[in-house]
Design a protein around this motif. Structure first.
Motif, PDB file in Angstrom:
ATOM      1  N   TYR A  75       0.825  -1.210   0.000  1.00 36.49           N
ATOM      2  CA  TYR A  75       0.000   0.000   0.000  1.00 36.49           C
ATOM      3  C   TYR A  75       0.858   1.258   0.000  1.00 36.49           C
ATOM      4  CZ  TYR A  75      -3.457   3.326   1.960  1.00 36.49           C
ATOM      5  OH  TYR A  75      -4.285   4.396   2.199  1.00 36.49           O
ATOM      6  N   SER A  76       2.062   1.165   0.523  1.00 31.61           N
ATOM      7  CA  SER A  76       2.904   2.350   0.669  1.00 31.61           C
ATOM      8  C   SER A  76       3.950   2.415  -0.436  1.00 31.61           C
ATOM      9  CB  SER A  76       3.593   2.351   2.035  1.00 31.61           C
ATOM     10  OG  SER A  76       4.508   1.291   2.115  1.00 31.61           O
ATOM     11  N   ALA A  77       4.703   3.525  -0.437  1.00 34.33           N
ATOM     12  CA  ALA A  77       5.785   3.675  -1.414  1.00 34.33           C
ATOM     13  C   ALA A  77       7.024   2.926  -0.958  1.00 34.33           C
ATOM     14  CB  ALA A  77       6.115   5.147  -1.620  1.00 34.33           C
ATOM     15  N   GLY A  78       7.292   2.993   0.338  1.00 33.44           N
ATOM     16  CA  GLY A  78       8.501   2.374   0.867  1.00 33.44           C
ATOM     17  C   GLY A  78       8.394   0.860   0.958  1.00 33.44           C
ATOM     18  N   LEU A 101       1.494   8.177  -5.244  1.00 36.74           N
ATOM     19  CA  LEU A 101       1.575   9.183  -4.189  1.00 36.74           C
ATOM     20  C   LEU A 101       2.602  10.279  -4.464  1.00 36.74           C
ATOM     21  CD1 LEU A 101       4.375   8.369  -2.604  1.00 36.74           C
ATOM     22  CD2 LEU A 101       2.906   6.726  -1.456  1.00 36.74           C
ATOM     23  N   ALA A 102       3.330  10.163  -5.567  1.00 34.99           N
ATOM     24  CA  ALA A 102       4.436  11.094  -5.838  1.00 34.99           C
ATOM     25  C   ALA A 102       3.996  12.552  -5.837  1.00 34.99           C
ATOM     26  CB  ALA A 102       5.096  10.754  -7.175  1.00 34.99           C
ATOM     27  N   GLU A 103       2.856  12.856  -6.446  1.00 36.32           N
ATOM     28  CA  GLU A 103       2.455  14.259  -6.588  1.00 36.32           C
ATOM     29  C   GLU A 103       2.127  14.895  -5.244  1.00 36.32           C
ATOM     30  OE1 GLU A 103       2.847  15.768  -9.435  1.00 36.32           O
ATOM     31  OE2 GLU A 103       3.387  13.900 -10.442  1.00 36.32           O
ATOM     32  N   ASP A 104       1.376  14.180  -4.402  1.00 33.13           N
ATOM     33  CA  ASP A 104       1.036  14.753  -3.093  1.00 33.13           C
ATOM     34  C   ASP A 104       2.262  14.862  -2.199  1.00 33.13           C
ATOM     35  OD1 ASP A 104      -1.608  15.414  -3.374  1.00 33.13           O
ATOM     36  OD2 ASP A 104      -2.375  13.502  -2.660  1.00 33.13           O
ATOM     37  N   VAL A 105       3.146  13.879  -2.250  1.00 37.85           N
ATOM     38  CA  VAL A 105       4.369  13.948  -1.441  1.00 37.85           C
ATOM     39  C   VAL A 105       5.246  15.108  -1.918  1.00 37.85           C
ATOM     40  CG1 VAL A 105       6.457  12.741  -0.731  1.00 37.85           C
ATOM     41  CG2 VAL A 105       4.306  11.493  -0.880  1.00 37.85           C
ATOM     42  N   ALA A 106       5.307  15.297  -3.227  1.00 33.55           N
ATOM     43  CA  ALA A 106       6.086  16.415  -3.768  1.00 33.55           C
ATOM     44  C   ALA A 106       5.492  17.752  -3.334  1.00 33.55           C
ATOM     45  CB  ALA A 106       6.148  16.327  -5.288  1.00 33.55           C
ATOM     46  N   MET A 281       2.851  12.751   6.801  1.00 33.40           N
ATOM     47  CA  MET A 281       1.574  12.958   6.114  1.00 33.40           C
ATOM     48  C   MET A 281       1.757  13.218   4.623  1.00 33.40           C
ATOM     49  SD  MET A 281       0.761  16.773   7.629  1.00 33.40           S
ATOM     50  CE  MET A 281       0.346  17.834   6.245  1.00 33.40           C
ATOM     51  N   GLY A 282       2.916  12.818   4.073  1.00 34.01           N
ATOM     52  CA  GLY A 282       3.204  13.113   2.678  1.00 34.01           C
ATOM     53  C   GLY A 282       2.125  12.656   1.709  1.00 34.01           C
ATOM     54  N   SER A 283       1.627  11.448   1.900  1.00 38.94           N
ATOM     55  CA  SER A 283       0.584  10.930   1.005  1.00 38.94           C
ATOM     56  C   SER A 283      -0.803  11.110   1.596  1.00 38.94           C
ATOM     57  CB  SER A 283       0.826   9.440   0.726  1.00 38.94           C
ATOM     58  OG  SER A 283       0.689   8.683   1.933  1.00 38.94           O
ATOM     59  N   GLY A 284      -0.905  11.914   2.663  1.00 38.60           N
ATOM     60  CA  GLY A 284      -2.138  11.965   3.444  1.00 38.60           C
ATOM     61  C   GLY A 284      -3.235  12.840   2.893  1.00 38.60           C
ATOM     62  N   ARG A 289      -4.783   8.423  -0.852  1.00 36.42           N
ATOM     63  CA  ARG A 289      -4.862   7.211  -0.037  1.00 36.42           C
ATOM     64  C   ARG A 289      -5.816   6.185  -0.658  1.00 36.42           C
ATOM     65  NH1 ARG A 289      -2.751   7.829   5.272  1.00 36.42           N
ATOM     66  NH2 ARG A 289      -0.740   8.843   4.910  1.00 36.42           N
ATOM     67  N   GLN A 290      -6.923   6.659  -1.230  1.00 35.88           N
ATOM     68  CA  GLN A 290      -7.824   5.704  -1.867  1.00 35.88           C
ATOM     69  C   GLN A 290      -7.219   5.136  -3.142  1.00 35.88           C
ATOM     70  OE1 GLN A 290     -10.779   4.370  -0.509  1.00 35.88           O
ATOM     71  NE2 GLN A 290     -10.019   2.958  -2.066  1.00 35.88           N
ATOM     72  N   GLN A 291      -6.526   5.979  -3.915  1.00 34.92           N
ATOM     73  CA  GLN A 291      -5.859   5.488  -5.119  1.00 34.92           C
ATOM     74  C   GLN A 291      -4.783   4.465  -4.773  1.00 34.92           C
ATOM     75  OE1 GLN A 291      -4.463   8.873  -7.399  1.00 34.92           O
ATOM     76  NE2 GLN A 291      -6.449   9.871  -7.231  1.00 34.92           N
TER      77      GLN A 291
END
Length: 307
Positions: A75-78, A101-106, A281-284, A289-291
């Motif tokens: 589910y996560s990037a790491g 999640l790259a765009e929201d973390v960026a 909260m990078g991807s928060g 989160r649903q994607q």
């Protein structure tokens, strides 16, 4: 549907994702207690063909207990909790959600960069506590576009950060294990990049070769006018070195979304006004989160539909 296929769910997931997993597969839940989980795998591990994971620790002993395992969907990037090398040595597919999640973390990386270089959190407090009204003078910040920015790791997240910074007019360079075919300056080591940079943003994954990468030598190279932002994993930055460097004004400030022993954050970081903090909260966002949950399920469905 694939109700004849057993998936080990080693994660707490969004309600929609949980429902879709249960509708599509035969689900076994991994207990919170690791020893209890290993007993479960001793009994039922032979029929498990996939894992849905988030932050759980998946080591070689667990993988060995699942001889039919074909895929790990995270589910996560790491992937730092997963023995990826052991998995791939067995031909087990490993998927994560870093692209989603790259765009929201960026976005958060840039927000932290602006906050720490312009002092927006301190500015908030300056207004709220009445200092402005009482005649105080707020110190000048730094212009983001004027800062040479080094990015540690130019994957999905690092590339998204670079795109945003380049849009401001900032000069960007990067460091990683290898040079990529991109029009961005490349440095071979983190220390060399830090010596060039005014702002260092950490976006690389946590792997044996990156744990502790941002050490005292890198912080010293960044220097007293330099800023650090970390939106990757807390273990990539040597936290004691960061604290001691801040204590002697060795860098100008830091923006941190991740920490070495989350949710514990050292008091020295919590109380330092030059440090901007956020709770991993990078991807928060609701959308991302649903994607991420949707992609976890899709990776499993695609894998077994192609069998």
């Amino acid at each position: 549907m694939h109700k004849d296929i057993t998936i080990l769910q080693a994660a707490h997931l969004p309600e929609k994702t949980e429902r879709e997993l249960h509708e599509a597969f035969d689900i076994i839940h991994f207990p919170k207690d690791h020893d209890e989980g290993m007993r479960l795998l001793a009994e039922q591990g032979s029929k498990i063909r996939g894992i849905a994971v988030r932050h759980a620790h998946i080591d070689k002993a667990m993988l060995d207990a699942m001889p039919a395992l074909e895929i790990i969907s995270s589910y996560s990037a790491g992937l730092d909790g997963i023995d990826v090398e052991a998995a791939r040595a067995r031909g087990i597919a490993v998927h994560n959600t870093s692209k989603i999640l790259a765009e929201d973390v960026a976005d958060l990386a840039v927000a932290l960069a602006v906050s720490v270089t312009r002092g927006t959190v301190r500015g908030h407090d300056f207004v709220r506590d009445g200092s402005w009204e009482n005649g105080g003078t707020f110190p000048l910040g730094r212009s983001l576009r004027s800062l040479k920015t080094g990015i540690i790791g130019l994957g999905h997240i690092g590339s998204a950060v670079a795109k945003r910074l380049q849009a401001t007019g900032a000069t960007v360079a990067y460091q990683g294990p290898r040079k990529k075919p991109v029009d961005v300056a490349y440095f071979q080591t983190a220390t060399e990049l830090a010596a060039w940079a005014d702002l260092l943003i950490v976006t690389c994954p946590a792997m044996p070769e990156t744990i502790g990468l941002i050490d005292q030598s890198v912080l010293d190279a960044l220097g007293p006018d330099g800023f650090l932002v970390n939106i990757s994993r807390g273990t990539i930055v040597n936290e004691p070195a960061l604290i001691s460097t801040l204590a002697r004004d060795g860098i100008a400030g830091a923006g941190l979304d991740v920490f070495g022993k989350e949710p514990h954050v050292p008091e020295a970081l919590r109380k330092d006004p030059r440090v901007v903090l956020s709770p991993h909260m990078g991807s928060g966002t609701r959308e991302t989160r649903q994607q991420m949950g949707d992609r976890l399920v899709e990776a499993l469905l695609e894998h077994f539909s192609n069998r």
